[in-house]
Scaffold this motif. Structure first.
Motif, PDB file in Angstrom:
ATOM      1  N   LYS A  54       1.263   3.916  -0.229  1.00 51.46           N
ATOM      2  CA  LYS A  54       2.734   2.836   0.268  1.00 51.46           C
ATOM      3  C   LYS A  54       2.338   2.204   1.263  1.00 51.46           C
ATOM      4  O   LYS A  54       1.512   2.153   2.229  1.00 51.46           O
ATOM      5  N   TYR A  55       3.650   1.372   1.382  1.00 46.27           N
ATOM      6  CA  TYR A  55       2.819   0.350   2.754  1.00 46.27           C
ATOM      7  C   TYR A  55       3.819   0.141   3.360  1.00 46.27           C
ATOM      8  O   TYR A  55       4.958   0.088   3.378  1.00 46.27           O
ATOM      9  N   GLU A  56       3.552  -0.637   4.607  1.00 41.20           N
ATOM     10  CA  GLU A  56       5.342  -0.686   4.802  1.00 41.20           C
ATOM     11  C   GLU A  56       5.596  -2.291   5.123  1.00 41.20           C
ATOM     12  O   GLU A  56       4.728  -2.938   5.280  1.00 41.20           O
ATOM     13  N   PHE A  57       6.759  -2.177   4.800  1.00 41.15           N
ATOM     14  CA  PHE A  57       8.047  -3.527   5.072  1.00 41.15           C
ATOM     15  C   PHE A  57       7.780  -3.823   6.080  1.00 41.15           C
ATOM     16  O   PHE A  57       8.404  -2.954   7.432  1.00 41.15           O
ATOM     17  N   LEU A  58       7.706  -5.247   6.746  1.00 40.89           N
ATOM     18  CA  LEU A  58       7.803  -5.591   7.784  1.00 40.89           C
ATOM     19  C   LEU A  58       8.996  -6.987   7.522  1.00 40.89           C
ATOM     20  O   LEU A  58       8.883  -8.084   6.819  1.00 40.89           O
ATOM     21  N   ASN A  59       9.460  -7.377   8.472  1.00 41.77           N
ATOM     22  CA  ASN A  59      10.763  -8.328   8.971  1.00 41.77           C
ATOM     23  C   ASN A  59      10.595  -9.488   8.790  1.00 41.77           C
ATOM     24  O   ASN A  59       9.331  -9.658   9.911  1.00 41.77           O
ATOM     25  N   ASN A 118       9.575  -9.956  15.637  1.00 39.72           N
ATOM     26  CA  ASN A 118       9.736  -8.369  14.927  1.00 39.72           C
ATOM     27  C   ASN A 118       8.372  -7.396  15.880  1.00 39.72           C
ATOM     28  O   ASN A 118       7.788  -8.241  16.305  1.00 39.72           O
ATOM     29  N   ASN A 119       8.756  -5.969  15.135  1.00 38.71           N
ATOM     30  CA  ASN A 119       8.428  -5.474  16.094  1.00 38.71           C
ATOM     31  C   ASN A 119       7.092  -5.125  15.462  1.00 38.71           C
ATOM     32  O   ASN A 119       6.352  -4.357  14.755  1.00 38.71           O
ATOM     33  N   ILE A 120       6.007  -5.745  16.064  1.00 34.10           N
ATOM     34  CA  ILE A 120       4.789  -5.577  15.866  1.00 34.10           C
ATOM     35  C   ILE A 120       4.058  -5.908  17.395  1.00 34.10           C
ATOM     36  O   ILE A 120       3.961  -6.834  17.575  1.00 34.10           O
ATOM     37  N   GLY A 177       0.603  -7.345  12.467  1.00 33.91           N
ATOM     38  CA  GLY A 177       0.536  -8.525  11.451  1.00 33.91           C
ATOM     39  C   GLY A 177       1.453  -9.711  12.121  1.00 33.91           C
ATOM     40  O   GLY A 177       1.262  -9.458  13.363  1.00 33.91           O
ATOM     41  N   LYS A 178       2.240 -10.540  11.302  1.00 40.08           N
ATOM     42  CA  LYS A 178       2.421 -11.456  11.660  1.00 40.08           C
ATOM     43  C   LYS A 178       3.323 -12.305  12.299  1.00 40.08           C
ATOM     44  O   LYS A 178       4.185 -10.937  12.195  1.00 40.08           O
ATOM     45  N   ILE A 179       3.179 -12.892  13.754  1.00 39.68           N
ATOM     46  CA  ILE A 179       4.491 -12.713  14.522  1.00 39.68           C
ATOM     47  C   ILE A 179       6.243 -13.559  13.349  1.00 39.68           C
ATOM     48  O   ILE A 179       5.218 -14.929  13.214  1.00 39.68           O
ATOM     49  N   PHE A 180       7.483 -13.309  13.668  1.00 43.11           N
ATOM     50  CA  PHE A 180       8.014 -14.131  13.590  1.00 43.11           C
ATOM     51  C   PHE A 180       8.592 -13.987  14.890  1.00 43.11           C
ATOM     52  O   PHE A 180       9.635 -12.890  15.192  1.00 43.11           O
ATOM     53  N   ASP A 212       3.750 -11.946  23.346  1.00 45.93           N
ATOM     54  CA  ASP A 212       2.259 -12.897  22.505  1.00 45.93           C
ATOM     55  C   ASP A 212       2.529 -14.237  21.196  1.00 45.93           C
ATOM     56  O   ASP A 212       3.671 -14.687  21.300  1.00 45.93           O
ATOM     57  N   PRO A 213       1.802 -14.342  21.131  1.00 50.93           N
ATOM     58  CA  PRO A 213      -0.318 -13.949  21.140  1.00 50.93           C
ATOM     59  C   PRO A 213      -0.503 -14.841  21.948  1.00 50.93           C
ATOM     60  O   PRO A 213      -1.628 -15.011  22.417  1.00 50.93           O
TER      61      PRO A 213
END
Length: 513
Positions: free
Chosen positions: A153-158, A189-191, A204-207, A239-240
């Motif tokens: 499974k893969y976690e969904f990223l907002n 988003n929470n990364i 992941g990518k920053i939004f 970040d970043p």
């Protein structure tokens, strides 16, 4: 969707904090028309007591899971299923995302585990259950794990967060209690963009969130509910670590300044976030001006060998630099520190001790409560397994037990872990957090008494005591000698608790007026 009621349950260790992820998810789902209730409980409450307070006429009960509440949530889920087998049980949050296979194997009562950000997957799940209530449906979604779905499974990223959280945690409480709560919010988003070998955070990518939406949240919790402290819980608010992120934070500070509130702020940064340039000075100056008090920095080590072991991508000089810059601008550094690990040597431990003394750290936990925590799915786990330092069995996946590669450290570190930490954990009041609590109250209340000289004196004395006694352990490596004077060491901090307790209680009284 009024006939399909869902209950969210949040179980926290500290009552001052709500549940940022669950509140945000509930805000999204209510906006979509789903009927979401939420209840908040203390982790001290027994599972049976929690269930006794629940109305079990819900279609689904969802839990936000973390390391500390996992076992309690499992107990509650079992009791609920015994009372009403038709209720669906869902687990979510970072813990469930990392260990969803283990969670499902250990809990037949759990029907669904949602991975990553819950907004889209939860909406998908609810629509399936509502639209096909009498069918045995297959939940085919890459971010929803079930007992019958065994593929990876893969976690969904907002990618966009354009909705407000719910504010139930404040709605149901008094202004007095709300004034002591901390509103948690993220600016993106929470990364995490770090690559630490012990890290369990996702990448992941920053939004970024819209700054005006952040300001709107601050206005609501302060004006409507009386909240006085805002905690930006991004792993790194910068970040970043580029100029865009710094200019964006300056812009946020300017918007906060226009609110003209008396608020206190806290955030996280990395050691490499702040350099010696004019933009960084401008940023820190603005942060101090609008009410930032504490900045948490994951320094982790005062020696280069451990920094490389943790893959921190920083140097000891970077660590010194950010402490100096924050201090120069009147911001309080709260230090994340890992003094001990499977590869510790007496020399590395000595360097860590000297580093903490050099930066005038008075937080006793940094000196003692500093053992690296290793979980199964992090790079450091693979390394200790390869080097035959793993003690835990293959089926254990959190708080992995390990040996020390260098046996000369074992006696002292075992004594700290098994003899000293229980004594340290028994303290109810600690100098550093009382100190920054005091600084926050200086912002909020004009009537707050000035204890600056008292705290300066206590900090100086604490550092002297730490150097005097802990140097026996970390410089001389003489455990027998330390044991002979250990009672004097603990007595000093126990006696200090009386003073700290009186100051703290006086500060809390300010909220009643």
């Amino acid at each position: 969707m009024k006939n399909y009621k869902i209950l969210f349950i949040s179980i926290n260790n500290v009552w001052r904090y709500g549940n940022i992820g669950m509140d945000q998810l509930a805000g999204y789902l209510r906006k979509k028309g789903f009927e979401i209730d939420i209840k908040y409980f203390s982790n001290k409450k027994k599972a049976e007591e929690v269930v006794n307070e629940l109305n079990l006429d819900y279609k689904m009960i969802a839990f936000s899971i973390n390391n500390s509440n996992y076992n309690k949530c499992c107990e509650i889920a079992k009791i609920i299923k015994k009372k009403n087998k038709s209720i669906f049980i869902e687990f979510g949050g970072g813990f469930s995302t990392r260990y969803y296979n283990e969670v499902l194997q250990e809990n037949k009562e759990v029907d669904f585990v949602i991975l990553g950000d819950g907004e889209k997957p939860f909406e998908f799940l609810l629509e399936k259950l509502i639209n096909f209530p009498n069918e045995r449906i297959r939940i085919n979604h890459s971010s929803i794990a079930t007992h019958s779905e065994f593929e990876k499974k893969y976690e969904f990223l907002n990618q966009k967060i354009e909705h407000l959280p719910i504010f139930d945690y404040y709605e149901k409480d008094s202004k007095f209690k709300n004034s002591r709560k901390v509103h948690c919010i993220q600016t993106k988003n929470n990364i995490c963009t770090g690559k630490c070998t012990f890290c369990t955070e996702r990448h992941g990518k920053i939004f970024y969130k819209d700054l005006d939406e952040i300001i709107e949240q601050i206005k609501i919790v302060h004006e409507k509910y009386g909240v006085k402290k805002i905690f930006f819980t991004d792993d790194n608010i910068l970040d970043p670590n580029d100029n865009f992120a710094k200019l964006r934070l300056i812009e946020l500070c300017k918007k906060i300044e226009k609110l003209d509130y008396k608020l206190a702020f806290q955030c996280y940064m990395k050691a490499i976030s702040i350099k010696n340039d004019s933009l960084d000075d401008e940023l820190l100056k603005y942060m101090k001006k609008v009410g930032f008090v504490e900045v948490f920095i994951g320094l982790e080590s005062g020696n280069q060998e451990d920094l490389e072991l943790y893959n921190k991508l920083t140097t000891v000089e970077d660590n010194y630099n950010i402490i100096n810059k924050l201090t120069q601008h009147g911001l309080v550094p709260i230090i994340g520190f890992i003094a001990f690990n499977p590869y510790s040597t007496l020399d590395r431990i000595r360097k860590n001790f000297r580093f903490l003394c050099n930066i005038k750290c008075t937080y006793l936990f940094n000196y003692l409560y500093s053992f690296v925590v290793i979980d199964k799915y992090v790079p450091l786990y693979k390394k200790i397994k390869k080097d035959n330092l793993l003690i835990s069995t293959e089926n254990e996946y959190i708080n992995i037990k390990y040996k020390y590669k260098n046996p000369e450290v074992k006696e002292i570190l075992d004594y700290i872990k098994y003899e000293m930490l229980p004594k340290l954990s028994s303290f109810d009041y600690e100098l550093d957090w009382i100190y920054y609590t005091y600084l926050e109250h200086q912002i909020w209340y004009e009537k707050a008494k000035n204890y600056s000289k008292v705290f300066d004196k206590m900090k100086t004395e604490n550092l002297e005591i730490i150097k005097k006694y802990l140097s026996i352990l970390f410089e001389e490596n003489n455990l027998d000698k330390f044991k002979k004077v250990e009672e004097e060491f603990w007595s000093y901090f126990k006696n200090q608790e009386i003073i700290l307790k009186n100051i703290y209680e006086e500060l809390i009284e300010l909220h009643r007026n």
